[in-house]
Scaffold this active site. Structure first.
Site, short mmCIF file in Angstrom:
data_model
loop_
_atom_site.label_atom_id
_atom_site.label_comp_id
_atom_site.label_asym_id
_atom_site.label_seq_id
_atom_site.Cartn_x
_atom_site.Cartn_y
_atom_site.Cartn_z
N TYR A 85 21.99 41.20 54.25
CA TYR A 85 22.06 39.77 53.94
C TYR A 85 22.72 39.02 55.08
O TYR A 85 23.73 39.45 55.63
CB TYR A 85 22.90 39.55 52.68
CG TYR A 85 22.21 39.93 51.40
CD1 TYR A 85 21.03 39.30 51.01
CD2 TYR A 85 22.75 40.91 50.58
CE1 TYR A 85 20.41 39.64 49.82
CE2 TYR A 85 22.14 41.25 49.38
CZ TYR A 85 20.96 40.62 49.01
OH TYR A 85 20.35 40.95 47.84
N ARG A 124 58.98 36.99 36.12
CA ARG A 124 57.63 37.14 35.58
C ARG A 124 57.75 37.32 34.06
O ARG A 124 57.55 36.40 33.31
CB ARG A 124 56.97 38.35 36.26
CG ARG A 124 55.48 38.41 36.14
CD ARG A 124 54.89 39.57 36.91
NE ARG A 124 55.40 40.87 36.46
CZ ARG A 124 54.94 42.05 36.88
NH1 ARG A 124 53.98 42.09 37.80
NH2 ARG A 124 55.43 43.17 36.44
N MET A 140 25.58 44.30 46.50
CA MET A 140 26.10 44.62 45.17
C MET A 140 26.07 46.12 44.89
O MET A 140 27.03 46.68 44.37
CB MET A 140 25.30 43.87 44.10
CG MET A 140 25.91 43.98 42.72
SD MET A 140 24.95 43.14 41.47
CE MET A 140 25.27 41.42 41.83
N LYS A 179 48.83 52.45 33.17
CA LYS A 179 48.18 51.18 32.83
C LYS A 179 46.88 51.03 33.62
O LYS A 179 46.65 51.76 34.60
CB LYS A 179 49.12 50.01 33.12
CG LYS A 179 49.47 49.85 34.60
CD LYS A 179 50.59 48.85 34.82
CE LYS A 179 50.98 48.78 36.29
NZ LYS A 179 52.20 48.01 36.51
C1 LIG Z 1 53.18 48.84 37.28
C2 LIG Z 1 54.59 48.94 36.92
C3 LIG Z 1 55.35 50.04 37.35
C4 LIG Z 1 54.85 51.06 38.33
O1 LIG Z 1 54.87 50.51 39.65
P1 LIG Z 1 54.40 51.37 40.91
O2 LIG Z 1 54.79 50.52 42.07
O3 LIG Z 1 52.93 51.52 40.79
O4 LIG Z 1 55.13 52.65 40.88
C5 LIG Z 1 56.64 50.14 36.84
N1 LIG Z 1 57.15 49.22 35.99
C6 LIG Z 1 56.44 48.14 35.59
C7 LIG Z 1 57.07 47.14 34.67
C8 LIG Z 1 55.15 47.96 36.05
O5 LIG Z 1 54.46 46.88 35.66
#
Ligand SMILES: *Cc1c(COP(=O)(O)O)cnc(C)c1O
Length: 426
Positions: free
Chosen positions: A313, A187, A361, A88
């Site tokens: 800055y 969640r 930046m 992801k």
């Molecule tokens: C992101 C995620 C994972 C992976 O988690 P890690 O701690 O990065 O290994 C697994 N299951 C779900 C539902 C997630 O959102």
């Protein structure tokens, strides 16, 4: 009633979630080049990530596919069951198409993304593995899931019903789905009491094929007692289904930390993310994992400052002695946290040197007084290791995370689109 975990015992991290407004018929799109679609039926547009394959500016994120494969193999050995690699958020900033292709080649059992668009992107890159879309199915997206053979994770009964309608309206093929149960993360996920109802609904809809049941652990790396409790609740949900003759084939719960620490969480498959990229925070006896991303830039200017002169800055750093100051071509718009201003280090000529002044930046400044011989054009490592004339040094993403009050997940995903990713076999 939904489960919860007792908050005084389980320190839950506040999640920062960016929400963008979304109207019906308008799918949220992640890139400046993306078109708004205003027809009644939502349409998924390929996320154009606007990431230059190349750039005149020499700032790069090197991605070691060799280390990625090694991490995958280490996690596979530890798991003993198929690994469904989590890719992801553009593979945690490493670039999802290339990472997914490497993991497919290495034997990943499936892939997990958050968004429908992320799944579409992988299909368009030619990935054949099952792809789980963990963020669920937004209204009107059923035909996209079917067309791209993407597997949604369903977390609400209304989401399930609506998808069933969408898909049967679409006719033809049946769509594999996984159902998520909330066992304490609070969640996403069905409350335990709704799981049997979801099973009945799925049984009644020929368009949907129930393949998996999953949950997500809140404190896999820090609280074994909470893991035990969540897995027990997950087992209860499964037994309630079995009692009604419902039997999803794939049960899964484990992220990286659970995969490595909690054997009982491995079930039918595991879903590691961060471990693939070389990190296992909170896991003591982790197997050898190697960082996959190396972030580098160059010195683009050098000057000598007299004692008392300031840098950047707000003039937040002042030379206590005559100082040699290098300007480097990376800033907060590239994902270098501004919290590292006057904190962290980078590496030049194989030696660590301090970041001085505010990070701007597009640029940052280093005090290279104690690193003789630095020149314009020298490579500067922001995360990763470097060997040079003055030695060898390393700055890990974990160190960057600690210094900027963040976590490695955020540090990696923050590396922005304008930094080209370079895929390497070493
Ligand atoms: C992101 C995620 C994972 C992976 O988690 P890690 O701690 O990065 O290994 C697994 N299951 C779900 C539902 C997630 O959102």
């Amino acid at each position: 009633m939904c489960y919860g975990l007792r908050s005084q015992r389980y320190r839950l991290r506040r999640l920062r979630v960016g929400v963008r407004p979304m109207r019906r018929g308008l799918l949220l799109l992640s890139s400046p080049g993306a078109r708004a679609v205003s027809s009644a039926a939502p349409q998924v547009v390929q996320p154009s990530r606007a990431r230059p394959p190349c750039s005149a500016r020499p700032t790069r994120a090197d991605v070691s596919l060799r280390n990625l494969r090694r991490n995958f193999q280490a996690l596979s050995r530890a798991a003993g069951v198929p690994v469904w690699s989590v890719v992801k958020a553009d593979a945690y900033g490493h670039g999802a198409p290339a990472v997914a292709a490497a993991l497919e080649g290495a034997g990943s059992g499936g892939l997990c993304v958050s968004l429908l668009e992320e799944g579409v992107e992988l299909r368009q890159a030619g990935i054949q593995l099952p792809i789980l879309v963990m963020g669920g199915a937004y209204p009107g997206t059923g035909s996209e899931f079917v067309a791209h053979r993407l597997t949604p994770v369903l977390s609400r009964l209304d989401e399930l019903r609506r998808l069933a309608e969408d898909v049967s309206a679409d006719g033809s093929r049946s769509l594999a789905v996984h159902v998520k149960v909330d066992t304490g993360m609070a969640r996403l996920g069905l409350c335990a009491a709704d799981v049997p109802r979801a099973g009945e609904l799925l049984r009644a809809h020929a368009g949907l094929r129930w393949v998996g049941l999953m949950t997500h652990l809140a404190s896999a790396g820090s609280d074994p007692e909470s893991v035990r409790l969540q897995l027990q609740r997950f087992g209860d949900a499964r037994r309630a289904l079995n009692a009604r003759g419902l039997q999803p084939q794939l049960l899964h719960a484990a992220n990286t930390a659970a995969t490595l620490v909690h054997a009982e969480s491995r079930l039918d498959l595991v879903r590691p993310g961060i471990g693939l990229y070389g990190f296992a925070p909170g896991v003591g006896a982790a197997p050898q994992l190697a960082e996959v991303m190396r972030l580098r830039t160059q010195v683009i200017a050098l000057r000598t400052l007299e004692q008392g002169a300031s840098v950047g800055y707000g003039a937040s750093w002042t030379a206590r002695r005559q100082s040699r100051v290098a300007t480097v071509a990376i800033g907060y718009a590239d994902g270098l946290s501004r919290a590292l201003s006057n904190r962290g280090s980078m590496i030049v000529r194989g030696r660590r040197v301090p970041i001085i002044g505010r990070i701007s930046m597009d640029m940052a400044s280093l005090d290279v007084t104690d690193a003789p011989g630095v020149d314009v054009g020298d490579e500067v490592v922001v995360m990763g290791s470097q060997r040079g004339a003055l030695g060898e040094a390393r700055v890990s993403a974990q160190e960057v995370a600690d210094l900027s009050h963040s976590i490695v997940w955020e540090v990696l995903t923050a590396v922005s689109r304008r930094v080209p990713r370079v895929y390497r076999e070493d």
